[in-house]
Motif scaffolding. Structure first.
Motif, PDB file in Angstrom:
ATOM      1  N   GLY A 150       0.788  -1.218   0.000  1.00 63.18           N
ATOM      2  CA  GLY A 150       0.000   0.000   0.000  1.00 63.18           C
ATOM      3  C   GLY A 150       0.822   1.272   0.000  1.00 63.18           C
ATOM      4  N   GLN A 151       2.027   1.241   0.561  1.00 62.16           N
ATOM      5  CA  GLN A 151       2.794   2.469   0.728  1.00 62.16           C
ATOM      6  C   GLN A 151       4.090   2.510  -0.073  1.00 62.16           C
ATOM      7  N   PHE A 152       4.621   1.358  -0.422  1.00 66.37           N
ATOM      8  CA  PHE A 152       5.860   1.299  -1.194  1.00 66.37           C
ATOM      9  C   PHE A 152       5.697   0.257  -2.303  1.00 66.37           C
ATOM     10  N   PRO A 153       4.870   0.572  -3.298  1.00 70.36           N
ATOM     11  CA  PRO A 153       4.574  -0.423  -4.340  1.00 70.36           C
ATOM     12  C   PRO A 153       5.803  -0.900  -5.092  1.00 70.36           C
ATOM     13  N   GLU A 154       6.881  -0.111  -5.086  1.00 76.20           N
ATOM     14  CA  GLU A 154       8.100  -0.539  -5.779  1.00 76.20           C
ATOM     15  C   GLU A 154       8.720  -1.774  -5.125  1.00 76.20           C
ATOM     16  N   TRP A 155       8.334  -2.063  -3.864  1.00 75.89           N
ATOM     17  CA  TRP A 155       8.859  -3.244  -3.175  1.00 75.89           C
ATOM     18  C   TRP A 155       7.784  -4.306  -2.976  1.00 75.89           C
ATOM     19  N   ALA A 156       6.648  -4.135  -3.603  1.00 81.05           N
ATOM     20  CA  ALA A 156       5.495  -5.000  -3.327  1.00 81.05           C
ATOM     21  C   ALA A 156       5.756  -6.462  -3.667  1.00 81.05           C
ATOM     22  N   GLU A 157       6.609  -6.736  -4.629  1.00 79.50           N
ATOM     23  CA  GLU A 157       6.845  -8.113  -5.050  1.00 79.50           C
ATOM     24  C   GLU A 157       7.983  -8.785  -4.303  1.00 79.50           C
ATOM     25  N   LEU A 158       8.639  -8.079  -3.408  1.00 79.81           N
ATOM     26  CA  LEU A 158       9.738  -8.683  -2.659  1.00 79.81           C
ATOM     27  C   LEU A 158       9.200  -9.628  -1.588  1.00 79.81           C
ATOM     28  N   PRO A 159       9.852 -10.750  -1.377  1.00 78.81           N
ATOM     29  CA  PRO A 159       9.390 -11.685  -0.337  1.00 78.81           C
ATOM     30  C   PRO A 159       9.576 -11.098   1.060  1.00 78.81           C
TER      31      PRO A 159
END
Length: 300
Positions: free
Chosen positions: A24-33
């Motif tokens: 929700g707040q840092f979509p650039e890291w959304a796919e990180l485990p």
């Protein structure tokens, strides 16, 4: 991590919550485990975020100012220190039912210093160099030290220490603990200028890579005050020759040594009754420190 709630007002978290917060707040890291970090830390829940980041979420309201303090001071202190320290890269806001600000940091690799140091005397030299550099940093503008906080006169801790020893009953040698505390309490007080101190140099806040001390983390107790507070590793990390090397590297006089031992005793007897049923890692650390303090008591 401890399986049960450690604090009455603790906010429990899990990986799913962290994923929602990051998405929700840092979509650039959304796919990180997202992976929980096994730790006996008491103030924050920590999660790996991919390979190079970590997320820290305060467990209790009293821990919410740590990230603010670290964001202000750690970038100023880092260039002066010989070991790595945390680097904050982002701050998140309350959301998804989680009530506090939270933070993203660069991930610092390493294991904690519980039995992982290959050469304790070398570690004593390395940690003493870190403490010396921290003490030399300019404290201008530092926050005002509150009563009973790290680096305070030991007299401000007296009531809590006595109460904790009473609460522990026959789980410890209360008479020996009280005698050691009295010796530290009556040592000459620090009369020099207040200096920067980490305040919480426990094995869990020291990182080790390839057998050598590599980083110091968790500056939530960063403070200015009596430098003896940062002598706690003498009893919670070192013993024997390495303890003496640590003392020699820091050129500690008898009064400061006694006050430092008092700080180590305070930490141990405060932690033991509070975390006895909820945090076995902290209990192991505190029990070992108290054993070392009582073994060392009566001699300097």
């Amino acid at each position: 991590m401890p399986a049960t709630r450690m604090h009455a007002d603790e906010v429990l978290t899990d990986s799913a919550l962290v994923r929602r917060l990051v998405r929700g707040q840092f979509p650039e890291w959304a796919e990180l485990p997202v992976t929980p970090v096994d730790s006996y830390g008491t103030d924050h829940a920590v999660y790996r975020l991919g390979d190079h980041l970590s997320v820290r979420l305060p467990r209790i309201s009293g821990a919410t100012r740590q990230a603010v303090r670290e964001a202000r001071w750690l970038p100023r202190l880092a260039p002066l220190l010989p070991l790595a320290i945390p680097v904050q890269v982002a701050t998140g806001r309350p959301a998804e039912g989680y009530p506090y600000d939270w933070s993203v940091y660069e991930w610092l690799p390493g294991e904690n210093a519980n039995g992982t140091l290959a050469d304790l005397e070398r570690a004593a030299v390395d940690l003493a160099a870190f403490i010396t550099a921290l003490r030399r940093a300019d404290p201008t503008g530092a926050h005002r030290r509150s009563t009973g906080s790290r680096g305070a006169p030991l007299a401000e801790l007296d009531e809590q220490v006595r109460r904790s020893i009473t609460q522990l009953g026959d789980r410890i040698d209360g008479a020996a603990a009280l005698a050691s505390w009295e010796e530290s309490l009556h040592a000459p007080a620090w009369s020099g200028p207040e200096v920067w101190l980490h305040g919480d140099l426990l094995p869990g806040n020291l990182l080790v890579t390839d057998g050598r001390l590599s980083a110091v983390i968790d500056f939530g107790c960063l403070n200015v005050g009596d430098p003896a507070c940062d002598l706690q590793p003498a009893w919670n990390v070192f013993a024997g020759a390495s303890r003496e090397r640590f003392r020699a590297e820091l050129d500690v006089d008898d009064a400061a040594w006694l006050r430092g031992r008092g700080w180590a005793l305070w930490q141990a007897v405060s932690a033991l009754p509070y975390y006895w049923d909820t945090n076995p890692g902290m209990i192991r650390q505190a029990t070992n420190a108290l054993t070392q303090v009582l073994t060392d008591s009566g001699g300097q």
